[in-house]
Design an enzyme around this catalytic site. Structure first.
Site, mmCIF file in Angstrom:
data_model
loop_
_atom_site.group_PDB
_atom_site.id
_atom_site.type_symbol
_atom_site.label_atom_id
_atom_site.label_comp_id
_atom_site.label_asym_id
_atom_site.label_seq_id
_atom_site.Cartn_x
_atom_site.Cartn_y
_atom_site.Cartn_z
ATOM 1 N N SER A 140 -73.693 29.397 74.061
ATOM 2 C CA SER A 140 -72.752 30.042 74.985
ATOM 3 C C SER A 140 -73.460 30.723 76.167
ATOM 4 C CB SER A 140 -71.874 31.043 74.237
ATOM 5 O OG SER A 140 -71.014 30.345 73.372
ATOM 6 N N LYS B 171 -63.717 36.310 63.783
ATOM 7 C CA LYS B 171 -62.508 36.050 64.589
ATOM 8 C C LYS B 171 -61.261 36.758 64.053
ATOM 9 C CE LYS B 171 -64.266 31.818 66.457
ATOM 10 N NZ LYS B 171 -64.177 30.375 66.626
ATOM 11 N N ASN C 237 -60.959 34.616 69.710
ATOM 12 C CA ASN C 237 -62.348 34.284 70.070
ATOM 13 C C ASN C 237 -62.730 34.823 71.444
ATOM 14 O OD1 ASN C 237 -61.071 32.527 71.849
ATOM 15 N ND2 ASN C 237 -62.596 30.924 71.567
ATOM 16 N N GLY D 265 -61.317 22.956 56.082
ATOM 17 C CA GLY D 265 -61.620 24.361 56.335
ATOM 18 C C GLY D 265 -60.370 25.129 56.706
ATOM 19 N N GLY E 135 -60.784 28.630 57.935
ATOM 20 C CA GLY E 135 -61.278 29.869 58.537
ATOM 21 C C GLY E 135 -60.721 30.028 59.948
ATOM 22 N N ALA F 125 -61.763 28.985 62.824
ATOM 23 C CA ALA F 125 -61.757 27.802 63.691
ATOM 24 C C ALA F 125 -60.554 26.912 63.370
ATOM 25 C CB ALA F 125 -63.057 27.021 63.527
ATOM 26 N N TYR G 260 -72.094 21.974 66.276
ATOM 27 C CA TYR G 260 -72.803 21.202 67.290
ATOM 28 C C TYR G 260 -74.292 21.474 67.155
ATOM 29 C CZ TYR G 260 -72.684 25.750 69.522
ATOM 30 O OH TYR G 260 -72.817 27.090 69.765
HETATM 31 P P1 NDP Z 1 -65.173 31.021 58.996
HETATM 32 O O1 NDP Z 1 -66.310 31.754 58.387
HETATM 33 O O2 NDP Z 1 -63.966 31.762 59.448
HETATM 34 O O3 NDP Z 1 -64.655 29.906 57.929
HETATM 35 C C1 NDP Z 1 -65.555 29.068 57.281
HETATM 36 C C2 NDP Z 1 -64.801 27.927 56.588
HETATM 37 O O4 NDP Z 1 -65.763 26.999 56.083
HETATM 38 C C3 NDP Z 1 -63.965 28.371 55.371
HETATM 39 O O5 NDP Z 1 -62.820 27.555 55.294
HETATM 40 C C4 NDP Z 1 -64.924 28.089 54.189
HETATM 41 O O6 NDP Z 1 -64.258 27.824 52.966
HETATM 42 C C5 NDP Z 1 -65.591 26.817 54.675
HETATM 43 N N1 NDP Z 1 -66.900 26.555 54.092
HETATM 44 C C6 NDP Z 1 -68.052 27.237 54.300
HETATM 45 N N2 NDP Z 1 -69.073 26.654 53.644
HETATM 46 C C7 NDP Z 1 -68.546 25.591 52.989
HETATM 47 C C8 NDP Z 1 -69.115 24.595 52.139
HETATM 48 N N3 NDP Z 1 -70.404 24.586 51.834
HETATM 49 N N4 NDP Z 1 -68.281 23.632 51.660
HETATM 50 C C9 NDP Z 1 -66.967 23.638 51.970
HETATM 51 N N5 NDP Z 1 -66.386 24.563 52.774
HETATM 52 C C10 NDP Z 1 -67.168 25.522 53.276
HETATM 53 O O7 NDP Z 1 -65.822 30.151 60.185
HETATM 54 P P2 NDP Z 1 -65.068 29.556 61.468
HETATM 55 O O8 NDP Z 1 -63.789 28.961 61.018
HETATM 56 O O9 NDP Z 1 -65.016 30.548 62.554
HETATM 57 O O10 NDP Z 1 -66.091 28.406 61.941
HETATM 58 C C11 NDP Z 1 -66.244 27.203 61.225
HETATM 59 C C12 NDP Z 1 -67.209 26.269 61.952
HETATM 60 O O11 NDP Z 1 -66.669 25.830 63.182
HETATM 61 C C13 NDP Z 1 -68.559 26.904 62.284
HETATM 62 O O12 NDP Z 1 -69.581 25.955 62.008
HETATM 63 C C14 NDP Z 1 -68.481 27.173 63.767
HETATM 64 O O13 NDP Z 1 -69.762 27.133 64.367
HETATM 65 C C15 NDP Z 1 -67.621 26.010 64.220
HETATM 66 N N6 NDP Z 1 -66.890 26.314 65.458
HETATM 67 C C16 NDP Z 1 -67.165 25.582 66.576
HETATM 68 C C17 NDP Z 1 -66.481 25.819 67.737
HETATM 69 C C18 NDP Z 1 -66.782 25.004 68.936
HETATM 70 O O14 NDP Z 1 -66.383 25.385 70.025
HETATM 71 N N7 NDP Z 1 -67.432 23.877 68.797
HETATM 72 C C19 NDP Z 1 -65.462 26.866 67.847
HETATM 73 C C20 NDP Z 1 -65.227 27.540 66.604
HETATM 74 C C21 NDP Z 1 -65.941 27.293 65.479
HETATM 75 P P3 NDP Z 1 -63.720 29.028 52.023
HETATM 76 O O15 NDP Z 1 -62.472 29.534 52.675
HETATM 77 O O16 NDP Z 1 -63.465 28.368 50.724
HETATM 78 O O17 NDP Z 1 -64.829 30.056 51.983
#
Ligand code: NDP
Length: 269
Positions: free
Chosen positions: A17, A66, A87, A127, A129, A131, A216
């Site tokens: 960023s 977030k 975000n 997922g 979370g 995102a 990424y």
């Molecule tokens: P959060 O921490 O809010 O959520 C993480 C999610 O990933 C949860 O659903 C979690 O499951 C799941 N998870 C984590 N590890 C594992 C695993 N080993 N196996 C299966 N599920 C797993 O993160 P965000 O939602 O904010 O971000 C998620 C991804 O998206 C990140 O890698 C981030 O960098 C990327 N991203 C990219 C963006 C872009 O502009 N390119 C923008 C936003 C995010 P559980 O609920 O069961 O814990």
């Protein structure tokens, strides 16, 4: 005077960023600084309070803050309310304005950069979370049918339940996906950070399918899986990152940067 901005996350050292916003600033002649700041996991509110006290004008928020950013905002956009996640923060006097630009970023990348039509396609989102929450309503409103799968089913169910009355979004466990096929599979988990892959069954991709990893900067296990499973179009989240950043930048600076030169520069890094 230079206006200060930042991205807050944990971890944050991998973030592109600062590079992106510096290029936007050069391109549009805006006098800003932009840095990556790692917040302690238990200290997000304190980090934001410090930035405001130091005169920062706003910030981006990434993993895992977030939802906390949403709680901290004193005024929120409709996009932020749809996602229950923020975000982009704008510091304005005693107010903290919150928006979510992830959804428009993903849609711009898929439709404009990748040129993959979304209307009436079936998508699997992995997922539940911040995102995933940020992109579900924009995808739904673009005419995409959605199944959301997550390790913790309750979180996926909460996201799916928000669509009651508007349409049907299904929440599933990974083991319930066997035998289903999709036009679009989006990895919105952070599993790539730890070089892991959610336990996905074979045969998820329809002919011509798009596999999209929001992560990424590395060839994740999900991207390798998608290639091995014959997904036709494969993309990482770099384009989404640049597009969501452009919308944040436009909110802060009231001028919209051109994303293509920044994407080109990032691809050359
Ligand atoms: P959060 O921490 O809010 O959520 C993480 C999610 O990933 C949860 O659903 C979690 O499951 C799941 N998870 C984590 N590890 C594992 C695993 N080993 N196996 C299966 N599920 C797993 O993160 P965000 O939602 O904010 O971000 C998620 C991804 O998206 C990140 O890698 C981030 O960098 C990327 N991203 C990219 C963006 C872009 O502009 N390119 C923008 C936003 C995010 P559980 O609920 O069961 O814990």
């Amino acid at each position: 005077m230079t206006d200060k901005y930042a991205v807050i996350g944990n971890p944050i050292s991998h973030s592109k960023s600062p590079f992106i916003h510096k290029m936007f600033a050069q391109q549009t002649g805006q006098d800003i600084s932009y840095e990556a700041i790692e917040s302690p996991l238990e200290g997000f509110a304190e980090t934001i309070a410090r930035l405001r006290a130091e005169g920062y004008k706003g910030c981006n928020v990434t993993v895992p803050f977030k939802f906390e950013a949403y709680q901290l905002a004193t005024q929120r956009s409709g996009r932020a309310n749809d996602a229950n996640a923020v975000n982009t923060l704008i510091f304005e006097g005693d107010q903290i304005l919150g928006d979510n630009t992830d959804g428009v970023g993903l849609l711009a990348d898929i439709e404009k950069n990748i040129q993959y039509p979304l209307f009436l396609k079936d998508a699997l989102i992995l997922g539940a979370g911040g995102a995933a929450a940020g992109v579900m309503w924009p995808l739904f409103n673009a005419g995409v049918g959605i199944i959301v799968a997550n390790r913790t089913l309750e979180k996926a169910q909460t996201l799916a339940d928000a669509f009651e009355g508007a349409g049907t979004v299904f929440a599933k466990r990974y083991e319930d996906l066997a035998g289903r096929r999709f036009d679009i599979v989006i990895n919105a988990t952070s599993s790539g950070l730890s070089d892991e892959l959610p336990p996905l069954p074979d045969g998820l991709f329809k002919p011509g399918a798009l596999a999209y990893d929001m992560m990424y900067g590395k060839d994740t296990p999900f991207l390798k899986f998608a290639r091995a499973q014959g997904a036709a179009v494969i993309a990482d989240g770099l384009g989404m990152l640049v597009e969501q950043a452009a919308t944040s930048f436009a909110l802060w600076r009231k001028v919209r940067p051109d994303t293509q030169p920044v994407l080109d520069a990032l691809h050359k890094l």
